[in-house]
Scaffold this motif. Structure first.
Motif, PDB file in Angstrom:
ATOM      1  N   LEU A 181      55.969  24.086  45.583  1.00 48.25           N
ATOM      2  CA  LEU A 181      54.938  25.024  46.035  1.00 48.25           C
ATOM      3  C   LEU A 181      53.898  25.281  44.951  1.00 48.25           C
ATOM      4  CD1 LEU A 181      57.062  27.677  47.980  1.00 48.25           C
ATOM      5  CD2 LEU A 181      55.951  25.609  48.841  1.00 48.25           C
ATOM      6  N   GLU A 182      54.296  25.078  43.689  1.00 49.25           N
ATOM      7  CA  GLU A 182      53.326  25.289  42.607  1.00 49.25           C
ATOM      8  C   GLU A 182      52.165  24.301  42.688  1.00 49.25           C
ATOM      9  OE1 GLU A 182      56.600  22.529  41.233  1.00 49.25           O
ATOM     10  OE2 GLU A 182      56.453  24.425  42.313  1.00 49.25           O
ATOM     11  N   HIS A 183      52.386  23.148  43.334  1.00 46.33           N
ATOM     12  CA  HIS A 183      51.299  22.178  43.493  1.00 46.33           C
ATOM     13  C   HIS A 183      50.268  22.638  44.525  1.00 46.33           C
ATOM     14  CE1 HIS A 183      54.547  19.183  42.075  1.00 46.33           C
ATOM     15  NE2 HIS A 183      53.785  19.527  41.053  1.00 46.33           N
ATOM     16  N   LEU A 184      50.617  23.672  45.270  1.00 45.71           N
ATOM     17  CA  LEU A 184      49.709  24.201  46.292  1.00 45.71           C
ATOM     18  C   LEU A 184      49.175  25.577  45.913  1.00 45.71           C
ATOM     19  CD1 LEU A 184      51.923  23.340  49.408  1.00 45.71           C
ATOM     20  CD2 LEU A 184      50.082  21.959  48.441  1.00 45.71           C
ATOM     21  N   ASP A 185      49.487  26.007  44.686  1.00 44.32           N
ATOM     22  CA  ASP A 185      49.115  27.351  44.240  1.00 44.32           C
ATOM     23  C   ASP A 185      49.746  28.423  45.115  1.00 44.32           C
ATOM     24  OD1 ASP A 185      47.546  26.438  42.102  1.00 44.32           O
ATOM     25  OD2 ASP A 185      45.786  26.218  43.378  1.00 44.32           O
ATOM     26  N   GLU A 219      53.286  30.900  45.823  1.00 45.99           N
ATOM     27  CA  GLU A 219      54.391  31.519  45.108  1.00 45.99           C
ATOM     28  C   GLU A 219      55.655  30.699  45.310  1.00 45.99           C
ATOM     29  OE1 GLU A 219      56.622  33.542  42.746  1.00 45.99           O
ATOM     30  OE2 GLU A 219      54.524  34.125  42.985  1.00 45.99           O
ATOM     31  N   ALA A 220      56.297  30.303  44.191  1.00 46.08           N
ATOM     32  CA  ALA A 220      57.449  29.397  44.264  1.00 46.08           C
ATOM     33  C   ALA A 220      58.774  30.131  44.358  1.00 46.08           C
ATOM     34  CB  ALA A 220      57.446  28.461  43.061  1.00 46.08           C
ATOM     35  N   GLY A 231      60.123  31.088  59.936  1.00 46.00           N
ATOM     36  CA  GLY A 231      61.536  31.432  59.838  1.00 46.00           C
ATOM     37  C   GLY A 231      61.904  32.194  58.583  1.00 46.00           C
ATOM     38  N   ASP A 232      63.149  31.993  58.141  1.00 43.46           N
ATOM     39  CA  ASP A 232      63.725  32.783  57.054  1.00 43.46           C
ATOM     40  C   ASP A 232      62.985  32.655  55.736  1.00 43.46           C
ATOM     41  OD1 ASP A 232      65.616  33.380  58.929  1.00 43.46           O
ATOM     42  OD2 ASP A 232      67.336  32.679  57.783  1.00 43.46           O
ATOM     43  N   CYS A 233      62.227  31.582  55.533  1.00 43.40           N
ATOM     44  CA  CYS A 233      61.522  31.413  54.258  1.00 43.40           C
ATOM     45  C   CYS A 233      60.211  32.191  54.224  1.00 43.40           C
ATOM     46  CB  CYS A 233      61.288  29.934  53.958  1.00 43.40           C
ATOM     47  SG  CYS A 233      60.167  29.104  55.096  1.00 43.40           S
ATOM     48  N   THR A 234      59.922  32.956  55.265  1.00 46.20           N
ATOM     49  CA  THR A 234      58.730  33.810  55.316  1.00 46.20           C
ATOM     50  C   THR A 234      59.165  35.260  55.533  1.00 46.20           C
ATOM     51  OG1 THR A 234      58.454  33.595  57.713  1.00 46.20           O
ATOM     52  CG2 THR A 234      57.417  31.913  56.333  1.00 46.20           C
ATOM     53  N   PRO A 235      58.285  36.245  55.279  1.00 44.95           N
ATOM     54  CA  PRO A 235      58.669  37.652  55.487  1.00 44.95           C
ATOM     55  C   PRO A 235      58.964  37.937  56.960  1.00 44.95           C
ATOM     56  CG  PRO A 235      56.674  37.474  54.129  1.00 44.95           C
ATOM     57  CD  PRO A 235      56.928  36.110  54.694  1.00 44.95           C
ATOM     58  N   GLY A 236      59.949  38.809  57.192  1.00 45.10           N
ATOM     59  CA  GLY A 236      60.275  39.195  58.559  1.00 45.10           C
ATOM     60  C   GLY A 236      61.755  39.092  58.839  1.00 45.10           C
TER      61      GLY A 236
END
Length: 507
Positions: free
Chosen positions: A314-318, A320-321, A342-347
């Motif tokens: 994710l650091e290659h996309l600027d 948050e890793a 899904g789970d990798c996002t808030p909620g």
């Protein structure tokens, strides 16, 4: 001005002065695409163009969100690849929703609270080993079906750790995969309290519970107060495992009170209640686990989950890793062409949300639809414990704060012949609509098949919800009759008859 209809064979290209063949004269903008190319002037060193995308959509993760997105995209003609490092199907299939629901059905089969009234005699018991094997058979059968369907749709399945190398590029081992769109659906993993060991066989997570046959004799401590813990507090004792339930605070505190209270009351009627107190770090030896001076044979930790967002590039996309990935209303990240669900996002960490968000992403990629405002509020959540509970939408106070004037409809299950036949008279259905528009804003169900009944609300046509419920033809006797009863009652009580029957209907 040049006459492009002239028969001359020496007409020059406006861009480079090259001689154009007759077939190219009528479309000078495509003149250089004819076979063999024009006789062009030298433009210096050739330009190196990037290779075209190999896939329209590459998905990291094969859980319910990733799988759903792959199926929806492939069915709309997109070229799709799914990358999976672990077990195909993700947490929901292998370690969550599916095996836990299998166990819940087993538990219900022996939890016959009205057996004597029905003339049923004797006592049923469960062989834990057989029950564990049963859920594994179900999981494997569903997984085989999933993979077969992906193959039939032409979805490429790639095993390994996928890392984003750049916008539009994912690397798996030594293979670089180009894509127009990348969807991150990497899910989550169990969270352990700080200081608790992760490598001791007596400290179990929900992953351990379903990965291998756990130690099933003796007495366990169950730690946690979320939905999963509340479900397991009911299931495990009926599967033959002694359980002491420990919580730091009130269980289900993030669930609407109208659902939380009856679910916990149903547990209490069966002698199941949490012990609410601070939980110290366990002391572990070869024979037992000690928590606050009390000994247990094992401890099952169900204290939430942590997003799988590290080591994804994710650091290659600027981006948050660490922690959840921020997205907008359409599940887009701040990086162009990169989406997350899904789970990798808030909620809320539910399969229901991941699958609905998969539809939102595929709609956006294909230009099929724009999500309506507040669409996430329509996603239902269900609890499968001593009784079922399900809900969607904000609580009443939040709706009032948002400027709505809630009209509430309520009908108890004891008016339904089917509920009485099933011994579920304690259940109810509750509906919240806007007084001005009649639009359905929220709903809650407690009782038999609550997880099924709530879906009748979450898919209602906008602007016609109450009319749809009031005028629906349903099977009789059935639990689904409850919603027409609720809607019709609201029409009279709150003056919403015009929304139910038309503008000429009396209030």
């Amino acid at each position: 001005m040049a006459n492009w209809n002239a028969p001359s064979t020496t007409l020059p290209c406006k861009a480079c002065g090259a001689t154009l063949p007759p077939k190219a004269r009528r479309n000078p903008t495509l003149a250089h695409s004819w076979r063999g190319g024009p006789k062009r002037k030298s433009l210096g060193s050739p330009v190196s163009l990037p290779p075209p995308p190999l896939f329209d959509l590459v998905i990291l993760g094969s859980g319910p969100g990733g799988y759903r997105a792959a199926v929806l995209a492939a069915q709309r003609g997109l070229r799709v690849a799914v990358i999976e490092e672990g077990i195909w199907g993700g947490c929901c299939l292998n370690r969550g929703c599916v095996p836990k629901r299998a166990w819940h059905e087993t538990a219900r089969s022996v939890d016959l609270t009205d057996a004597a009234q029905r003339g049923i005699q004797g006592k049923l018991t469960v062989d834990f080993v057989v029950a564990w094997q049963h859920q594994r058979h179900i999981v494997e059968r569903v997984r085989d079906s999933y993979l077969s369907f992906l193959d039939r749709l032409g979805v490429e399945r790639i095993e390994g750790r996928g890392r984003i190398a750049a916008p539009g590029a994912v690397v798996v081992d030594d293979r670089r995969i180009n894509a127009t769109h990348i969807l991150i659906a990497t899910g989550s993993h169990p969270h352990l309290p700080q200081g608790w060991p992760s490598d001791n066989p007596r400290i179990l997570t929900t992953n351990d519970l379903f990965d291998t046959l756990p130690p099933h004799r003796g007495h366990w401590a169950l730690i946690g107060g979320g939905i999963v813990a509340v479900e397991l507090a009911y299931i495990l004792p009926l599967l033959g495992i002694g359980v002491t339930w420990l919580c730091r605070s009130t269980p289900l505190k993030h669930i609407p009170e109208v659902v939380r209270t009856p679910v916990l009351q149903a547990l209490a009627r069966r002698g199941i209640a949490p012990r609410i107190a601070p939980i110290p770090t366990p002391e572990i030896d070869n024979d037992a686990v000690r928590i606050g001076g009390e000994c247990f044979d094992a401890v099952l930790v169900a204290t939430g989950r942590t997003p799988n967002t590290s080591d994804l590039g994710l650091e290659h996309l600027d981006l948050e890793a660490h922690g959840p990935i921020s997205v907008n209303e359409r599940c887009q990240t701040a990086a162009p062409g990169v989406w997350a669900i899904g789970d990798c996002t808030p909620g809320p960490m539910t399969a229901n949300r991941a699958m609905r968000e998969a539809l939102t992403v595929v709609d956006a990629i294909t230009g099929a639809a724009t999500p309506t405002k507040g669409w996430r509020n329509q996603i239902p959540t269900a609890i499968y414990s001593a009784t079922e509970g399900a809900f969607f939408g904000p609580e009443d106070e939040a709706l009032e704060d948002a400027g709505f004037e809630p009209a509430v409809g309520f009908v108890a299950f004891d008016v339904l012949p089917q509920a009485l036949a099933q011994g579920q008279a304690h259940g109810f259905a509750r509906l919240v609509a806007d007084m001005d528009s009649g639009e359905v804003l929220a709903g809650q169900v407690v009782g038999e098949q609550a997880g099924e009944l709530i879906q009748m609300l979450s898919t209602l046509p906008p602007g016609q919800a109450l009319r749809f419920l009031a005028q629906s033809a349903v099977n009789h006797p059935s639990l689904s009759e409850i919603w027409s009863e609720v809607a019709i009652g609201m029409g009279k009580q709150w003056g919403l008859n015009p929304q139910l029957w038309g503008e000429t209907a009396p209030d």
